[in-house]
Design an enzyme around this catalytic site. Structure first.
Site, PDB file in Angstrom:
ATOM      1  N   GLY A  13       0.801  -1.225   0.000  1.00  0.00           N
ATOM      2  CA  GLY A  13       0.000   0.000   0.000  1.00  0.00           C
ATOM      3  C   GLY A  13       0.832   1.273   0.000  1.00  0.00           C
ATOM      4  CB  ILE A  14       0.432   4.442   1.911  1.00  0.00           C
ATOM      5  CG1 ILE A  14      -0.945   4.865   1.376  1.00  0.00           C
ATOM      6  CG2 ILE A  14       1.291   5.682   2.191  1.00  0.00           C
ATOM      7  CD1 ILE A  14      -1.776   5.687   2.370  1.00  0.00           C
ATOM      8  CG  ASP A  88     -13.376   1.247  10.199  1.00  0.00           C
ATOM      9  OD1 ASP A  88     -12.407   1.603  10.886  1.00  0.00           O
ATOM     10  OD2 ASP A  88     -13.506   1.550   8.996  1.00  0.00           O
ATOM     11  N   GLY A 143     -17.953   5.679  12.882  1.00  0.00           N
ATOM     12  CA  GLY A 143     -17.519   4.276  12.961  1.00  0.00           C
ATOM     13  C   GLY A 143     -16.038   4.094  13.229  1.00  0.00           C
ATOM     14  CE1 TYR A 147      -6.612   3.959  10.570  1.00  0.00           C
ATOM     15  CE2 TYR A 147      -7.665   6.066  10.122  1.00  0.00           C
ATOM     16  CZ  TYR A 147      -6.733   5.098   9.802  1.00  0.00           C
ATOM     17  OH  TYR A 147      -5.920   5.275   8.696  1.00  0.00           O
TER      18      TYR A 147
END
Ligand code: CAA
Length: 240
Positions: A13-14, A88, A143, A147
């Site tokens: 990913g990133i 989440d 949600g 995070y």
């Protein structure tokens, strides 16, 4: 001699895009990953970048792992705290474990890794720490109390450590990505994601490379006067 950089969550990913961008700058990169061995092996095969496995939420593992990297590659000059997970759920459904695990990995991981490499940076009088926050740490997100709290904490962590590092040539900055085309975002239910994308002024998800280029700039010599700042890269979704 080439500078040594560690990128957590650096094989996918990133993080993968960041590992590659720092390698392109001539750095010797070590990518830390927690779980997916097959993907990490394929990453090393593809890029020639060494991958090291440990859990960034585990304090002692970070101390031991960073020592091993320093022994094998040299003193760590650049740290990118990119590793992150989501669990989440709305408040009614979120368990204590969902809360705790996200704080432990996403926020605790930043402390654990910085704690391990900061002394070497201070001794060298040069260092770059970039912490990957999130638009959802800036604006909140339905949600995601766990995070959002962890990512918001990263922004405070960044500003505090920046003040400590400034006199030693160590810059500490954050990047707050918006919704980027990665596995993490792909896991958001499609109808929910469609509504989110509809609110992004540029009209699309971001690409991992668009985050990596920001990281690379902050890690360069030219970034020496930028510290304690947050660079938002989110297609205009949140401006402040
Ligand atoms: N604002 C207000 N109400 C909302 C809402 C919002 N943003 N999102 C959902 N609701 C409402 C729904 O309309 C629904 O109400 P009704 O029953 O009256 O229609 C109610 O809340 C329940 O919604 P869901 O059906 O979605 O509830 P769920 O329990 O099935 O799912 C959830 C909850 C898991 C949080 C789901 O909504 C979800 O996945 N949301 C996306 C969360 C998100 O953006 N995560 C980002 C992951 S990527 C990332 O984090 C990277 C980064 O840094 C950007």
């Amino acid at each position: 001699m080439a500078k040594v950089a560690i990128v957590t969550g650096g094989t996918r990913g990133i993080g993968e895009a960041i590992s590659l961008a720092l390698k392109d700058m001539g750095m010797t990169v070590a990518a830390v990953y927690a779980g997916n061995e097959a993907k990490a092996a394929a990453f090393t095969e593809r890029t020639g970048i060494a991958a090291y496995k440990w859990d960034v939420g585990d304090h002692q593992a970070c101390i031991d792992g960073c020592r091993k990297i320093a022994d094998e590659l040299g003193t760590v000059a650049v740290l990118v705290n990119n590793a992150g997970i989501t669990r989440d759920g709305t408040m009614l459904k979120m368990s204590f474990d969902d809360w705790n695990e996200v704080i432990r990995v996403n926020l605790g991981g930043c402390f654990n890794m910085a704690k391990a490499v900061y002394p070497g940076m201070k001794e060298n009088g040069w260092g770059r720490i970039v912490n990957i926050g999130s638009i959802n740490g800036q604006a909140g997100q339905y949600g995601q109390v766990n995070y959002a709290a962890a990512k918001s904490g990263i922004h405070g962590f960044t500003k505090a450590l920046a003040q400590e590092g400034a006199r030693s040539g160590i810059t500490v900055n954050a990047i707050a990505p918006g919704y980027i085309d990665t596995d993490m975002v792909a896991a958001v239910p499609e109808p929910v994601l469609e509504k989110i994308v509809a609110k992004i002024p540029v009209g699309r998800l971001g690409q991992a490379g668009e985050i990596a280029r920001g990281v690379a700039f902050l890690c360069s010599d030219e970034g020496a006067f930028i510290t304690g700042s947050t660079l938002s890269i989110n297609g205009g979704q949140h401006m402040y």
